[in-house]
Structure formats: structure tokens, C-alpha cells
Design a protein around this motif. Sequence first.
Motif, short mmCIF file in Angstrom:
data_model
loop_
_atom_site.label_atom_id
_atom_site.label_comp_id
_atom_site.label_asym_id
_atom_site.label_seq_id
_atom_site.Cartn_x
_atom_site.Cartn_y
_atom_site.Cartn_z
N LEU A 11 0.85 -1.19 0.00
CA LEU A 11 0.00 0.00 0.00
C LEU A 11 0.88 1.24 0.00
CD1 LEU A 11 -2.77 1.42 0.37
CD2 LEU A 11 -2.43 1.12 2.85
N GLN A 13 0.80 5.72 -0.92
CA GLN A 13 0.00 6.90 -1.25
C GLN A 13 0.30 7.36 -2.68
OE1 GLN A 13 0.79 9.83 1.84
NE2 GLN A 13 -1.04 9.19 2.97
N ALA A 14 -0.66 8.03 -3.25
CA ALA A 14 -0.46 8.59 -4.59
C ALA A 14 0.78 9.48 -4.59
CB ALA A 14 -1.68 9.38 -5.01
N LYS A 87 -0.22 6.37 -9.16
CA LYS A 87 -1.56 6.94 -9.19
C LYS A 87 -2.56 5.90 -8.71
CE LYS A 87 -0.34 9.48 -13.42
NZ LYS A 87 -0.70 9.70 -14.85
N PRO A 88 -3.71 6.32 -8.21
CA PRO A 88 -4.72 5.34 -7.79
C PRO A 88 -5.09 4.36 -8.90
CG PRO A 88 -5.30 7.51 -6.95
CD PRO A 88 -4.10 7.70 -7.85
N GLU A 89 -5.05 4.79 -10.14
CA GLU A 89 -5.38 3.89 -11.25
C GLU A 89 -4.31 2.84 -11.51
OE1 GLU A 89 -5.39 7.25 -11.26
OE2 GLU A 89 -4.74 8.04 -13.22
N THR A 91 -3.52 0.84 -9.17
CA THR A 91 -3.91 -0.23 -8.25
C THR A 91 -4.30 -1.48 -9.03
OG1 THR A 91 -4.67 1.30 -6.53
CG2 THR A 91 -5.63 -0.91 -6.53
N ARG A 123 0.17 -7.71 -5.03
CA ARG A 123 -0.85 -6.68 -5.05
C ARG A 123 -0.26 -5.31 -4.76
NH1 ARG A 123 -6.18 -7.08 -5.03
NH2 ARG A 123 -5.98 -9.34 -4.65
N THR A 125 -1.58 -1.38 -4.10
CA THR A 125 -2.73 -0.51 -3.83
C THR A 125 -2.22 0.91 -3.64
OG1 THR A 125 -3.91 -2.32 -2.74
CG2 THR A 125 -4.72 -0.08 -2.36
N VAL A 126 -2.75 1.82 -4.43
CA VAL A 126 -2.35 3.23 -4.36
C VAL A 126 -3.54 4.03 -3.85
CG1 VAL A 126 -1.39 5.19 -5.59
CG2 VAL A 126 -0.80 2.86 -6.31
N SER A 127 -3.36 4.64 -2.70
CA SER A 127 -4.45 5.43 -2.11
C SER A 127 -4.36 6.88 -2.54
CB SER A 127 -4.38 5.34 -0.59
OG SER A 127 -3.18 5.90 -0.11
N SER A 128 -5.51 7.51 -2.65
CA SER A 128 -5.55 8.91 -3.09
C SER A 128 -5.45 9.87 -1.92
CB SER A 128 -6.85 9.18 -3.85
OG SER A 128 -7.96 8.85 -3.05
#
Length: 128
Positions: A11, A13-14, A87-89, A91, A123, A125-128
Motif C-alpha cells: 500500500l 499513497q499517490a 496513481k490510484p489507477e 492499483t 498486489r 494498492t495506491v491510495s488517493s
Amino acid sequence: QVQLVESGGGLVQAGGSLRLSCAVSGGTFSKYAMGWFRQAPGRDRDFVAAISWSGGSTVYDDSVKGRFTISKDNGKNTAHLQMNSLKPEDTAVYYCAAEIREPQNDYASGLDFDYDYWGQGTRVTVSS
């Protein structure tokens, strides 16, 4: 038997960075062309980046060009995907793939059916 094991997902962050690794066992790693693909929830598996067996040729999907860098370390039987400015996209579950190539076929392929061996995925995961 050829096995691929991905690591390095998590995980973030953006705007952050991650470095994915793909450890390959079996066969002669220097002969492998490598690729990274990803599958986001509810979507088909998409091409991300690829590198030729020599490392001299790379190709990227437009969505990651300038942000991601693929490389392979023949001494450590490992391929890497350095991901910056995430970027979140971005993910998705990221998969590495390998294909043995004849020396004259030193090209990078973005086609998943060109690859014979696949890892289980890691996996991201990029959080915004």
C-alpha cells in the motif's frame, strides 16, 4: 521447472514509489525475455512493461511511460519494475512473465500470449 515469484507490492499513497521484484528459478535467466502485466478489479489483464533477453530493448504501455522502469539483473536471476509517481489507477495485482528466446530474437513483447511462464502476482494498492 521454471518458477517466478513476485515481491515488493503493498500500500502506497499517490505520488509514492514501489519497486517490484520477480525472482526466477530454473532455466538460464539470461535467455529470458521478461514482462510485467497487471489486472485491476473487474478488468482484464493489461500489459505494463517488457524487456528483451539482453536488456537492450524495452517497451512500455503509454499509461506508465516515464513513470515505470523495467530492468533485469542476470547475475541475480531477478527482474524489477521500478514504479514512481504512482496513481490510484495503478492499483492492481501485478504479474511477471518470462519467455525463453533464441539469441536472434532479442525483442521486448507486450503480448501476454508470447510468455510461457507466469508468477502468482503481487498486489499494489495506491491510495488517493
